[in-house]
Design an enzyme around this catalytic site. Structure first.
Site, PDB file in Angstrom:
ATOM      1  N   LEU A 149     -39.488  27.810 -34.538  1.00 23.98           N
ATOM      2  CA  LEU A 149     -38.687  28.792 -33.753  1.00 23.98           C
ATOM      3  C   LEU A 149     -40.140  29.398 -33.161  1.00 23.98           C
ATOM      4  O   LEU A 149     -40.552  29.501 -32.733  1.00 23.98           O
ATOM      5  CB  LEU A 149     -38.096  30.274 -34.839  1.00 23.98           C
ATOM      6  N   ASN A 161     -37.551  31.157 -45.034  1.00 27.45           N
ATOM      7  CA  ASN A 161     -37.165  29.127 -44.843  1.00 27.45           C
ATOM      8  C   ASN A 161     -37.115  28.234 -46.196  1.00 27.45           C
ATOM      9  O   ASN A 161     -38.051  29.107 -46.809  1.00 27.45           O
ATOM     10  CB  ASN A 161     -38.448  28.649 -44.346  1.00 27.45           C
ATOM     11  N   ARG A 220     -36.775  22.860 -36.950  1.00 24.23           N
ATOM     12  CA  ARG A 220     -37.405  23.108 -35.625  1.00 24.23           C
ATOM     13  C   ARG A 220     -38.432  24.031 -35.689  1.00 24.23           C
ATOM     14  O   ARG A 220     -38.139  24.631 -36.304  1.00 24.23           O
ATOM     15  CB  ARG A 220     -36.771  22.996 -34.546  1.00 24.23           C
ATOM     16  N   HIS A 267     -38.975  25.611 -47.785  1.00 27.81           N
ATOM     17  CA  HIS A 267     -39.611  24.128 -48.063  1.00 27.81           C
ATOM     18  C   HIS A 267     -39.907  23.159 -49.401  1.00 27.81           C
ATOM     19  O   HIS A 267     -40.177  24.385 -50.217  1.00 27.81           O
ATOM     20  CB  HIS A 267     -40.717  24.472 -47.096  1.00 27.81           C
ATOM     21  N   LYS A 302     -37.395  25.651 -25.288  1.00 24.55           N
ATOM     22  CA  LYS A 302     -36.655  26.968 -25.811  1.00 24.55           C
ATOM     23  C   LYS A 302     -36.605  27.982 -26.343  1.00 24.55           C
ATOM     24  O   LYS A 302     -35.566  28.598 -26.087  1.00 24.55           O
ATOM     25  CB  LYS A 302     -38.204  26.900 -26.755  1.00 24.55           C
ATOM     26  N   GLY A 324     -27.319  19.771 -45.854  1.00 23.39           N
ATOM     27  CA  GLY A 324     -26.613  20.960 -45.914  1.00 23.39           C
ATOM     28  C   GLY A 324     -26.470  21.300 -46.834  1.00 23.39           C
ATOM     29  O   GLY A 324     -25.710  22.623 -47.308  1.00 23.39           O
ATOM     30  N   SER A 325     -27.456  20.917 -47.639  1.00 26.93           N
ATOM     31  CA  SER A 325     -27.271  21.379 -49.346  1.00 26.93           C
ATOM     32  C   SER A 325     -27.383  22.394 -49.622  1.00 26.93           C
ATOM     33  O   SER A 325     -26.882  23.112 -50.286  1.00 26.93           O
ATOM     34  CB  SER A 325     -27.760  20.056 -50.386  1.00 26.93           C
ATOM     35  N   ASN A 326     -28.766  22.964 -49.005  1.00 32.08           N
ATOM     36  CA  ASN A 326     -28.899  24.249 -49.468  1.00 32.08           C
ATOM     37  C   ASN A 326     -27.905  25.769 -48.683  1.00 32.08           C
ATOM     38  O   ASN A 326     -27.498  26.304 -49.125  1.00 32.08           O
ATOM     39  CB  ASN A 326     -30.016  24.501 -48.397  1.00 32.08           C
TER      40      ASN A 326
HETATM   41  C1  GAR Z   1     -34.842  20.074 -47.685  1.00 30.57           C
HETATM   42  O1  GAR Z   1     -35.456  20.214 -48.918  1.00 30.57           O
HETATM   43  C2  GAR Z   1     -36.163  21.604 -47.221  1.00 30.57           C
HETATM   44  O2  GAR Z   1     -36.887  22.457 -48.488  1.00 30.57           O
HETATM   45  C3  GAR Z   1     -36.244  21.039 -46.257  1.00 30.57           C
HETATM   46  O3  GAR Z   1     -35.152  19.861 -45.729  1.00 30.57           O
HETATM   47  C4  GAR Z   1     -33.915  19.763 -46.555  1.00 30.57           C
HETATM   48  C5  GAR Z   1     -32.931  20.026 -46.364  1.00 30.57           C
HETATM   49  O4  GAR Z   1     -31.818  19.970 -47.150  1.00 30.57           O
HETATM   50  N1  GAR Z   1     -36.894  21.748 -45.569  1.00 30.57           N
HETATM   51  C6  GAR Z   1     -37.957  21.228 -44.875  1.00 30.57           C
HETATM   52  O5  GAR Z   1     -38.540  20.567 -45.447  1.00 30.57           O
HETATM   53  C7  GAR Z   1     -38.340  22.480 -43.962  1.00 30.57           C
HETATM   54  N2  GAR Z   1     -40.166  22.307 -42.971  1.00 30.57           N
HETATM   55  P1  GAR Z   1     -30.287  20.286 -46.857  1.00 30.57           P
HETATM   56  O6  GAR Z   1     -29.597  20.208 -45.283  1.00 30.57           O
HETATM   57  O7  GAR Z   1     -29.807  19.676 -47.573  1.00 30.57           O
HETATM   58  O8  GAR Z   1     -30.492  21.617 -47.348  1.00 30.57           O
END
Ligand code: GAR
Length: 192
Positions: free
Chosen positions: A93, A107, A91, A109, A65, A11-13
């Site tokens: 959607l 999203n 996941r 990535h 789902k 959950g850093s984002n």
């Molecule tokens: C992030 O780096 C995001 O870009 C990636 O998961 C991480 C979650 O970090 N997402 C993917 O790879 C989607 N395909 P966070 O939980 O610290 O935000």
């Protein structure tokens, strides 16, 4: 603009979006719910710490789902969510959410899509030996890390780069780019 953040892990984002709202770097945006498929996720704890409503579920408790997405949709409707932000939601959607929020799901990535889709994009980039990777924010469709690209940021892979140093560089860019995109979407919504 009321947003739901979906997260499966750290959950850093999610925290970066919260911080941007708190510091007024982004305005007219409210996180009204955090959705997670992992009740133990750190993201869930982070939301609880700041009293953001949380909806968690376990996929194994549902027959498919469609069943769990219908429940998510109910929660989003109750909170009048305008936009969904996938921030480490691991996941795909399904049609229930894609249809209800057509064009309103983004999203983040950790690669320059279309390179290195799916899990561990950072490891994939290191293994391949690319010299430049980065971050992509894109609209979500039924594919894995596909859908129209909104914004990208390059990140260089330098000699001696380790997984840890690259993760740090990528995350720095994610935490800047994702709130920026959310703000620009909020501005567009407000102008409608
Ligand atoms: C992030 O780096 C995001 O870009 C990636 O998961 C991480 C979650 O970090 N997402 C993917 O790879 C989607 N395909 P966070 O939980 O610290 O935000």
């Amino acid at each position: 603009m009321k947003i739901a953040v979906f997260a499966s892990g750290t959950g850093s984002n999610f925290a970066a979006i919260l911080e941007s709202i708190k510091s007024k770097q982004i305005t007219d945006v409210e996180i009204v719910i955090l959705v997670s498929d992992n009740p133990e996720a750190l993201a869930v704890q982070k939301a609880k710490d700041v009293s953001i409503p949380v909806f968690t579920f376990r996929v194994k408790d549902f027959s498919n789902k469609q069943a769990y997405e219908e429940l998510i949709l109910e929660k989003l409707s109750q909170k009048q969510v305008d936009f969904i932000v996938l921030a480490g939601y691991m996941r795909l959607l399904g049609q229930v959410l894609l249809h209800a929020y057509d064009g309103k799901i983004i999203n983040v990535h950790p690669s320059l899509l279309p390179a290195f889709k799916g899990k561990d994009a950072i490891g994939q980039a290191l293994d391949y030996g690319v010299k430049v990777t980065g971050v992509t924010v894109h609209f979500v469709d039924e594919g894995m890390d596909t859908g129209p690209i909104i914004a990208q940021q390059t990140v260089e892979i330098v000699s001696g780069e380790t997984r840890d140093t690259l993760i740090k560089k990528i995350q720095e860019q994610e935490h800047r780019l994702l709130p920026e995109v959310i703000q620009s979407l909020a501005n567009k919504e407000a102008a409608k």
